[in-house]
Design an enzyme around this catalytic site. Structure first.
Site, mmCIF file in Angstrom:
data_model
loop_
_atom_site.group_PDB
_atom_site.id
_atom_site.type_symbol
_atom_site.label_atom_id
_atom_site.label_comp_id
_atom_site.label_asym_id
_atom_site.label_seq_id
_atom_site.Cartn_x
_atom_site.Cartn_y
_atom_site.Cartn_z
ATOM 1 N N ARG A 169 0.817 -1.198 -0.066
ATOM 2 C CA ARG A 169 0.043 -0.268 -0.028
ATOM 3 C C ARG A 169 0.831 1.201 -0.088
ATOM 4 O O ARG A 169 0.718 2.055 -0.804
ATOM 5 C CB ARG A 169 -0.783 0.049 0.987
ATOM 6 C CG ARG A 169 -2.190 -0.582 1.275
ATOM 7 C CD ARG A 169 -2.601 -1.181 2.380
ATOM 8 N NE ARG A 169 -1.567 -2.235 2.679
ATOM 9 C CZ ARG A 169 -1.787 -3.491 2.343
ATOM 10 N NH1 ARG A 169 -2.610 -3.910 1.758
ATOM 11 N NH2 ARG A 169 -0.886 -4.013 2.563
ATOM 12 N N THR A 170 1.734 1.282 0.922
ATOM 13 C CA THR A 170 2.357 2.627 1.021
ATOM 14 C C THR A 170 3.009 2.958 -0.269
ATOM 15 O O THR A 170 3.108 4.218 -0.499
ATOM 16 C CB THR A 170 3.352 2.585 2.568
ATOM 17 O OG1 THR A 170 2.490 2.203 3.574
ATOM 18 C CG2 THR A 170 3.802 4.013 2.925
ATOM 19 N N LYS A 180 25.954 -3.318 -0.528
ATOM 20 C CA LYS A 180 27.475 -3.240 -0.363
ATOM 21 C C LYS A 180 27.943 -2.324 0.731
ATOM 22 O O LYS A 180 28.988 -2.005 0.807
ATOM 23 C CB LYS A 180 27.661 -2.337 -1.950
ATOM 24 C CG LYS A 180 27.018 -3.109 -3.211
ATOM 25 C CD LYS A 180 27.415 -2.155 -4.368
ATOM 26 C CE LYS A 180 26.556 -2.394 -5.463
ATOM 27 N NZ LYS A 180 26.634 -1.465 -6.377
ATOM 28 N N ARG A 226 11.060 3.992 3.473
ATOM 29 C CA ARG A 226 10.753 2.776 4.765
ATOM 30 C C ARG A 226 11.793 2.182 4.878
ATOM 31 O O ARG A 226 12.682 1.989 4.277
ATOM 32 C CB ARG A 226 9.587 1.874 4.018
ATOM 33 C CG ARG A 226 9.560 0.984 5.210
ATOM 34 C CD ARG A 226 8.172 0.180 4.658
ATOM 35 N NE ARG A 226 7.001 0.639 5.083
ATOM 36 C CZ ARG A 226 5.640 0.199 4.931
ATOM 37 N NH1 ARG A 226 5.435 -0.958 4.558
ATOM 38 N NH2 ARG A 226 4.750 0.774 5.206
ATOM 39 N N HIS A 282 4.407 5.635 11.639
ATOM 40 C CA HIS A 282 3.955 5.526 10.308
ATOM 41 C C HIS A 282 2.873 6.738 10.087
ATOM 42 O O HIS A 282 1.853 6.434 9.950
ATOM 43 C CB HIS A 282 3.383 4.428 9.999
ATOM 44 C CG HIS A 282 3.163 3.807 8.700
ATOM 45 N ND1 HIS A 282 3.420 4.461 7.603
ATOM 46 C CD2 HIS A 282 2.665 2.485 8.106
ATOM 47 C CE1 HIS A 282 3.078 4.216 6.370
ATOM 48 N NE2 HIS A 282 2.743 2.943 6.803
#
Ligand code: CP
Length: 303
Positions: free
Chosen positions: A51-52, A80, A101, A129
């Site tokens: 969703r986000t 890396k 995120r 959030h």
């Protein structure tokens, strides 16, 4: 330049303004279809999302802008050893705004200290959030007609559920809010949220019984038990089905109660409940896109 890392980075008046913009976008989408022409959003997702990430991307496309980014840490130079500060300094050379995120709490805050462009926290570990909270608030406003004088029940994993932490902080700024926390003992709200409740003089209580809490709720905010945050799989298995919102339990609720869930759901809301007119979680998904459009416009200072 301004970033949004925590929901309280936005004042209540600014959230009202975002809700007003989102409602105008819903009513007049064509008016907004070119607002971000020539602008680019980068979605940097070091942790999975449906969703986000996709709603941020859809939001930017619907504003006439473009999108770049990655959907997992594995496909970035984080594998890396590149640091978050270096990543955002680099991506800030390509994009006008970044939604990030990360599984580590505080990573978007660290990013915001180095980024040349605004950072939006799209979820950091079990912490917060804020854009899910914007989706939740628009849904409550549209379904109940107000953000005050509500009894809101939070059910499930209140320890690791970052959407719960952010929405609680947001609701503490409105009048007449009563909060009911429904969880097993091991998944109660963390101490820092209790401290916020106490210092705000909030009206709140805790219970393990969804059945007892149900009759007084205006909003029931269900959550998934967050498997990815557990150290011990046996604990997850023991707790994962603590609350299942069956039709029998729904029958205990008010006829105009509103059921929210940030999704994804696992077992806590059976699909049969989707047919109940009180199930608002798919409306909540759509509202998330409109609030993210409003937030992008605000942070890019688009008229
Ligand atoms: N609600 C939410 O954050 O969903 P995703 O994890 O799919 O983005």
């Amino acid at each position: 330049m301004r970033s949004v890392i925590d929901i309280v980075d936005l004042t209540a008046a600014e959230i009202d303004g975002l809700i007003a913009t989102a409602e105008d976008i819903i009513a007049n989408p064509a008016k907004y279809s070119e607002k971000c022409r020539g602008k680019k959003l980068a979605t940097l997702f070091f942790e999975p999302s449906t969703r986000t990430r996709l709603s941020f991307e859809a939001a930017m496309y619907e504003l006439g802008g473009n999108v770049l980014g990655f959907a997992s840490a594995d496909s970035s130079s984080a594998t890396k050893g590149e640091t978050v500060p270096d990543t955002v300094r680099v991506v800030g050379c390509y994009a006008d705004i970044i939604a990030m995120r990360h599984p580590k709490e505080g990573a978007p805050l660290a990013a915001s200290m180095y980024s040349p462009v605004p950072i939006i926290n799209a979820g950091d570990g079990g912490h917060s959030h804020p854009t899910q909270t914007l989706a939740d608030l628009l849904t409550i406003k549209r379904e109940k007609g107000r953000l005050s004088d509500l009894t809101v029940g939070f059910c499930g994993d209140l320890k690791f559920g970052r959407t719960v932490h952010s929405l609680v902080k947001a609701l503490l700024r409105y009048e007449g809010i009563k909060l009911v926390f429904i969880s097993p003992d091991e998944l109660r709200v963390p101490d820092y949220i209790r401290d916020e409740l106490e210092s705000a003089g909030a009206d709140w209580l805790e219970t393990a019984s969804l059945e007892q809490a149900m009759p007084e709720l205006d909003i029931l905010y269900m959550t998934r038990v967050q498997k990815e945050r557990f150290f011990n799989e046996a604990d997850y298995i023991r707790l994962k089905d603590s609350y299942i919102l069956t039709a029998d339990k729904m029958a205990l609720g008010k006829s105009d109660m509103c059921v929210l869930h940030p999704l994804p759901r696992v077992n806590e809301i059976p699909m049969e409940i989707d047919e109940d007119s009180r199930a608002c979680y798919f409306k909540q998904v759509k509202n998330g896109k409109y609030m993210r459009m409003a937030l992008i416009l605000k942070l890019l200072e688009v008229e």
